[in-house]
Design a protein around this motif. Sequence first.
Motif, PDB file in Angstrom:
ATOM      1  N   ILE A 156       0.846  -1.196   0.000  1.00 52.05           N
ATOM      2  CA  ILE A 156       0.000   0.000   0.000  1.00 52.05           C
ATOM      3  C   ILE A 156       0.879   1.242   0.000  1.00 52.05           C
ATOM      4  N   GLY A 157       1.924   1.214   0.841  1.00 51.83           N
ATOM      5  CA  GLY A 157       2.811   2.368   0.919  1.00 51.83           C
ATOM      6  C   GLY A 157       3.469   2.664  -0.413  1.00 51.83           C
ATOM      7  N   ALA A 158       3.944   1.608  -1.081  1.00 52.67           N
ATOM      8  CA  ALA A 158       4.603   1.810  -2.372  1.00 52.67           C
ATOM      9  C   ALA A 158       3.626   2.414  -3.374  1.00 52.67           C
ATOM     10  N   VAL A 211       0.915   4.248  -2.681  1.00 49.65           N
ATOM     11  CA  VAL A 211       0.600   5.626  -2.303  1.00 49.65           C
ATOM     12  C   VAL A 211       1.717   6.567  -2.747  1.00 49.65           C
ATOM     13  N   LEU A 212       2.972   6.144  -2.528  1.00 51.10           N
ATOM     14  CA  LEU A 212       4.088   7.035  -2.858  1.00 51.10           C
ATOM     15  C   LEU A 212       4.420   7.023  -4.340  1.00 51.10           C
ATOM     16  N   GLY A 213       4.139   5.908  -5.005  1.00 50.22           N
ATOM     17  CA  GLY A 213       4.645   5.767  -6.352  1.00 50.22           C
ATOM     18  C   GLY A 213       3.721   6.223  -7.461  1.00 50.22           C
ATOM     19  N   ARG A 214       2.427   6.365  -7.175  1.00 48.92           N
ATOM     20  CA  ARG A 214       1.513   6.615  -8.300  1.00 48.92           C
ATOM     21  C   ARG A 214       1.649   8.057  -8.798  1.00 48.92           C
ATOM     22  N   GLY A 273      -3.301  11.446  -8.118  1.00 46.08           N
ATOM     23  CA  GLY A 273      -3.521  11.427  -6.700  1.00 46.08           C
ATOM     24  C   GLY A 273      -2.407  12.177  -6.010  1.00 46.08           C
ATOM     25  N   GLY A 274      -2.293  11.971  -4.692  1.00 48.73           N
ATOM     26  CA  GLY A 274      -1.268  12.686  -3.976  1.00 48.73           C
ATOM     27  C   GLY A 274      -1.494  14.184  -4.087  1.00 48.73           C
ATOM     28  N   GLU A 278     -10.879   8.950  -6.606  1.00 47.08           N
ATOM     29  CA  GLU A 278     -10.438   9.713  -5.439  1.00 47.08           C
ATOM     30  C   GLU A 278     -10.989  11.125  -5.455  1.00 47.08           C
ATOM     31  N   VAL A 308       5.782   5.886   5.186  1.00 42.77           N
ATOM     32  CA  VAL A 308       4.987   6.345   4.052  1.00 42.77           C
ATOM     33  C   VAL A 308       4.169   7.571   4.442  1.00 42.77           C
TER      34      VAL A 308
END
Lengths: 188, 518
Positions: A173-175, A177-180, A183-184, B37, B149
Motif C-alpha cells: 500500500i505504501g509503495a 501511495v508514494l509511487g503513483r 492522486g497525492g 479519489e 509512508v
Amino acid sequence: MQPNAFEPLFYQFHFYLFSLIAIASAVLFVTRKSPVAAAMWLVNVMFCLAALYVLLDAQFVAAMQVLVYAGAIMVVFLFVVMLLNLGHPSELGADIRQGWGRLLAGFLALVMVAELFVLWRAPIRWQLTLPAAETASQPNATGGVIGAIAGPMFKEYLLAFELTSVLLLAAIIGAVVLGRKSGGADAR
Amino acid sequence: MTFDLMIPGQLIGALLPDVVLMGGAMLLMLLAAWRRESDAWQRVVAVGALAVLAAAAAAVLWMMRLDADASIGVIAVDRFRWATDLLCIVGAGFAIALMSEQNPRARLVAGEAHVLVLLATAGMMIMAAARDLMILFLGIELMSIAVYVLVAMDRRRERSAEAGLKYFLLGAFSTAFLLYGVALIYGATGTTNLTEIGARIILYKLADHPMLLFGVAFLLIGFGFKVAAAPFHMWSPDVYEGAPTPVTAFMAAAVKAAAFAAFLRIWIEAFPMVVLRWFGPIWWIAALTMVVGNIVALSQKNVKRMLAYSSIAHSGYLLVAIASTTSMGSSAFLFYLLAYTLATFGAFAVVSVVSDGAERGTQLSDYEGLWQSRPWLAVGMTVFLLALLGFPVFGGMGFFAKWYLLQAAIASPAPLVTLSVILVLTSVVSAGYYLHLVRVMFMKERDGAAAAVPASGPLTRLVLITTAVLILVMGVAPERVATWSRLSAIGPAPSAISSLGADTPELMPPAVDPAARR
C-alpha cells in the motif's frame, strides 16, 4: 560421506572461506561508486550466504536464497538501475581484461584443471544412491527438506507468518501511495 | 478467562482486537479504491477508519471486562497490553480526525493514508502484545513501514519527501541494530521468548555473557532510535518538522508510546537480571535526553521543531520511569503516557489550524496576537503547553503525571534522587520555551499584514475540546486514572527478585545513584 577426522576441518574451512568472501563482497558493495558494480557484489554476498545455508544443512533455504534474492530481486534491481540509466560504462571502473585480471583468470583456470584431475582420479560410485544409514539421518523421511521448513512455519510460527503477510501488505500500500502519478498532491 | 496460546483458535481469540483492526484496515483498503479519489470520498474513508478504531477499542474493552489471561506464549494477555492498546487507538483516532481535515487543505488526496494509520496502529498493538522477540520485530516493522509512508505522503513538498527519506534510512539503520541485538540474544539464550529468556538467564547464569550483553546493547540502541532518546535523537526534529502535522502528532504520541511500552515489557520480563548491568547506561541516556531536549528547545524559532525537542525531553522523563524498574514505575509510565498523548495531540491540532496546508505558518512569529484573533485557540494551546510543562491546576493532569513519575523514581529499590533532581530542573528549563510561546500568543500585537488564521473544521475542534477538557478534568480528579494505571502496571516477576536476593548478593540494585557514587 563417512564421518571422519577431516569433516570438522572441511566444515570450518568452508565456513570461514564463504564468510570472508561474503564480508569482503559486502564491503565492496557499499564502497563501489557504480550502482551496477555494487549490485553485482551484492549478488556475490547472496551466493555466499546460500553456501553458508548449505553448510547448515538448509538446502531448501539456500536454493530459495539463490532463486529469490540473487535471482529475482537482483534482476529487478538491475532493471531499475538500467531504466534510470545510472550505470554508465565509464563508471564501471577499469576493464578486467588486463594485468591482474588476466593473472587471476589464469590462476582460476589452473585451479579448475587441477580439480578436473582430482575428480578423474577419485573413486566414483557407479550407483547414485545413498546408503540407507545416511538417508535416515536426513529429514527426508518425514516430508523432505521442504517439510522441515513448512511444518514449523505453519504451526509454531503461524502468527509470525501471518504478521509478515500483513507487513508486506502495508509495504505494498505504501509503495502504491508514494509511487503513483495521479492522486497525492496534484490530484486536482 | 484464560487463553491457551498453544491452540490456534484461542490464539486468535487472544488477538481479537488486533484481528478486528487488521481486518477492518483491509476492508477499508478496498473501500478507498472503490470510487474515484476525491475529497468527499476521502472523508468517507476517514469515517470508516474511525468506525474500525471504535470496533477495535470495543474489543479491547471487552477483553478487559473478561479479565482475559493467558498461558505463557508468544503474546501477552494482560492489562498493560490493553492499556497500551487503548492509548494507541486514541492516538490513531485523533490522527485520523486531524488528517481528514488537514489533507484537503494540503491538497492531498489519498484515502489510503487512513488505511496506513490503521495498519501502523495494528503494528503498535502487536508490539504491546509481543512476548516474543520475533513477533515484536514484526510489530515494529509493520508500524514503521506505515509511518515512513505517512511522513513522505506529501511528497510534492520538498521537506516532506526529505523527512520521509531521512526517517526511512535512519529507521532501517536502527532496525538493523535491533535485529542484530535479537540475533545475539537468541545466540546467547537459544530462545526468542521473553519469559524463557528471563528464566534461562537465571538458570544458566548468563547475566554476564558477552554475547548477551552485546545483544542487549544493540537492543538498547535500536529502541533509543525509535523513541528518539538523546544520543540517537538527531533525526527527529527534521522528520517532525517535515512531516504533515497530523502525522507528526501521531509519531510524537502513539509511535513513541508503543515503542516505550514494548521496551518496558522487554526490560521487565526478559532482563530483570541484566537490567542491573544496564542501570548506568539507561540512567545516563535518560539524563542526557532530558538535558539535550530541553536546552536545545529553548533556541527554536519554529513551533513544530520546538515541540519536537520537547518530545525528546519527554522521552527522557519516560526513561526515568523505565529506569525505576518497578510496577510503580510502569504505572506512572502509563499515566504519563496518557497525559502526554492528550497534550501532544492538542498542541499539534492547534499547530495544524494555525499553519496553512503547506506547513507554512509554523514560526513563533505566526502565533503573535493569537489571543486577539482566535482567543479559544490561544487558551487551548496554553492548556496543552502547561500540561506538557507539568503546571498545577491549569496544566491539568500534566502536573500529576510528573508527580507520579517523581514518586516512582524516589520509591524505586535504588532511589533515583539525582535523576529526579535533573527531571525537576529540566522541567523548570522547559518553562522557558513553553511560557515564551504563551507570552507570544497573549502579549504581542498581531501583525496587521499577516494572513488571518483559518477557521478550524468540526473534527479538529472536537479533538481540541476533547483533549483540553480531559486534561483539565483529570487534573482535578486524577484518582480514577491513577487507579487504572496502577491496575494495568507490570512489574518484575517476584521469582526474579527473590532469586536475585538469595544467591547473588552482588547483583542487588545499587543503593545509590551511579552518579552519586562517582
